[in-house]
Design a protein around this motif. Structure first.
Motif, mmCIF file in Angstrom:
data_model
loop_
_atom_site.group_PDB
_atom_site.id
_atom_site.type_symbol
_atom_site.label_atom_id
_atom_site.label_comp_id
_atom_site.label_asym_id
_atom_site.label_seq_id
_atom_site.Cartn_x
_atom_site.Cartn_y
_atom_site.Cartn_z
ATOM 1 N N HIS A 1 0.829 -1.207 0.000
ATOM 2 C CA HIS A 1 0.000 0.000 0.000
ATOM 3 C C HIS A 1 0.861 1.253 0.000
ATOM 4 N N PHE B 1 -5.733 -1.257 -2.570
ATOM 5 C CA PHE B 1 -6.278 -1.107 -1.222
ATOM 6 C C PHE B 1 -6.953 -2.420 -0.807
ATOM 7 N N GLY C 1 -8.852 -4.783 2.058
ATOM 8 C CA GLY C 1 -9.607 -4.689 3.298
ATOM 9 C C GLY C 1 -11.085 -4.983 3.142
ATOM 10 N N HIS C 2 -11.645 -4.730 1.968
ATOM 11 C CA HIS C 2 -13.061 -5.022 1.743
ATOM 12 C C HIS C 2 -13.278 -6.524 1.582
ATOM 13 N N THR D 1 -13.924 4.353 -0.523
ATOM 14 C CA THR D 1 -14.508 3.265 -1.316
ATOM 15 C C THR D 1 -15.841 2.841 -0.716
ATOM 16 N N LYS E 1 -15.113 2.798 3.299
ATOM 17 C CA LYS E 1 -13.813 2.932 3.950
ATOM 18 C C LYS E 1 -13.110 4.191 3.463
ATOM 19 N N TRP F 1 -9.252 5.848 3.199
ATOM 20 C CA TRP F 1 -7.871 5.386 3.143
ATOM 21 C C TRP F 1 -6.911 6.569 3.045
ATOM 22 N N GLU G 1 -2.816 2.980 3.863
ATOM 23 C CA GLU G 1 -3.371 2.473 5.120
ATOM 24 C C GLU G 1 -4.858 2.810 5.238
ATOM 25 N N GLU G 2 -5.609 1.883 5.810
ATOM 26 C CA GLU G 2 -7.014 2.134 6.101
ATOM 27 C C GLU G 2 -7.120 3.087 7.280
ATOM 28 N N THR H 1 -13.386 2.836 8.905
ATOM 29 C CA THR H 1 -14.439 2.005 8.336
ATOM 30 C C THR H 1 -15.778 2.517 8.837
#
Length: 410
Positions: free
Chosen positions: A33, A130, A132-133, A151, A159, A161, A167-168, A171
């Motif tokens: 990322h 990215f 995480g989803h 997103t 989310k 970012w 980095e996230e 959320t």
């Protein structure tokens, strides 16, 4: 006279300095990322921009032209040469550009594979993914400075970012699938919309606070946008309406109704123009009053359209895999320079199309899982495109892969 357009190798040295990927970005597909400081695009194929089989003229170069006319006439007759950006494994359903930054501009794509990707906007070179989803990603956006990304996904979340590190940051849980995300101009608030029919405004400086909610649509919200200096909101839904909302009162200012569902909506702040697609129609409205400016009928069902920043023309794509380019002032299809067939490159319906912030190119995303970058002015040296004239070919040791007209298929 023979002309060819080829990727410009000299363009590669200008990528902005930044943190290097720590997981070995040159090998294979990378999930690091970071905004990488080296290019992910060898001509043999890599994690970033894919240039396919050199025997394919639609991917790598325009066909050479034999003409007794001057250089300009040769350039004007050249075919569109899109660059293909691979990496996604399922349909690309949304894309967005950042504003122009000191490091250029950037492009984010949303895909049903659940892995939104960030790319250099003028070349399509992959920067990062990215992760995480846990479901399809239906919407993606960048702020103007390209420091934040957001997103919207089928995992009932949106989310936020850090677009520089990947980095996230945050959320935001929802009650149903989220389809749309949009930042305010100052990047302090995020607007979301989705299948629960409710618009939500999140104050990103107070992530623990409950969002402001605006209800009124009777079906899933497909797109929601800020307009009029972030004081109002435009939303399009499956209830066949577009609504203009007042941000302060949460009340509907005006409603547009259609016979079919709206497939896409673009807001152009310069001139307050709203671009809407539904069925085979591209319509233009005044974004403040929602008064109709004009409509244009197209040959196919259209999923997305985008107006050039200078408002000279617009592009649209849909079910027949093609990108159509129209003169905005006359509504005439721009086939005098290049036929419509030269805008065909995707192998599936076109779901989204947007102009870059400088207007030099437009990007399209398709059911075929790729993004493609198309030149606005065909034959112009820009990004990875380079127009090579006959005398230049004779004076340099050029790779025959790009320039021998005998290898080019019709």
């Amino acid at each position: 006279m023979h002309l060819c357009v080829r990727p410009d190798a000299s363009r590669r040295s200008s990528f902005p300095a930044g943190p290097r990927c720590t997981s070995g970005c040159a090998a294979g597909r990378v999930s690091a990322h970071t905004r990488c400081s080296r290019w992910h695009s060898s001509f043999a194929g890599s994690a970033g921009l894919r240039r396919t089989d050199p025997s394919s003229p639609a991917e790598l170069r325009a066909p050479s032209l034999a003409s007794s006319g001057d250089k300009l006439s040769g350039i004007m007759a050249m075919r569109q040469t899109p660059l293909t950006c691979s990496g996604h494994t399922r349909p690309v359903v949304d894309l967005a550009f950042s504003g122009i930054t000191p490091y250029g501009y950037f492009l984010i794509s949303a895909c049903k594979d659940g892995k939104p990707m960030l790319r250099q906007g003028d070349t399509g070179d992959w920067i990062g993914t990215f992760l995480g989803h846990k479901g399809a990603v239906w919407g993606a956006t960048l702020n103007k400075e390209a420091t934040k990304a957001a997103t919207a996904a089928a995992d009932f979340s949106a989310k936020v970012w850090d677009a520089v590190t990947g980095e996230e940051v945050l959320t935001l849980a929802h009650k149903h699938i989220v389809k749309s995300v949009t930042f305010t101009q100052d990047s302090n608030c995020l607007l979301t919309g989705g299948n629960d029919k409710v618009l939500r405004i999140y104050d990103l400086s107070k992530p623990e606070a409950e969002p402001q909610e605006i209800a009124g649509h009777t079906s899933a919200i497909k797109k929601a946008l800020w307009c009029n200096n972030d004081q109002q909101i435009l939303s399009a839904a499956d209830d066949k309406t577009i609504r203009l909302w007042d941000r302060t009162s949460n009340e509907t200012v005006k409603t547009l109704s259609f016979d079919v569902s709206v497939s896409s909506m673009e807001y152009v702040p310069e001139g307050e123009v709203l671009v809407i697609t539904y069925g085979k129609t591209v319509a233009f409205y005044n974004a403040q009053s929602l008064d109709l400016i004009k409509t244009v009928d197209t040959p196919a069902s259209i999923h997305s359209a985008s107006l050039h920043p200078d408002k000279d023309f617009f592009v649209a794509g849909g079910d027949d895999f093609k990108l159509y380019k129209y003169d905005y002032s006359t509504k005439e299809e721009m086939a005098a320079v290049a036929p419509v067939e030269s805008y065909k490159g995707h192998f599936g319906p076109v779901h989204c199309v947007r102009f870059s912030p400088d207007g030099e190119l437009y990007a399209s995303g398709s059911e075929d899982g790729t993004l493609r970058l198309w030149q606005t002015a065909v034959g112009k040296t820009y990004g990875l495109w380079k127009c090579v004239l006959p005398e230049e070919l004779a004076s340099e040791n050029s790779d025959p892969l790009y320039c021998q007209p005998t290898e080019i298929k019709a």
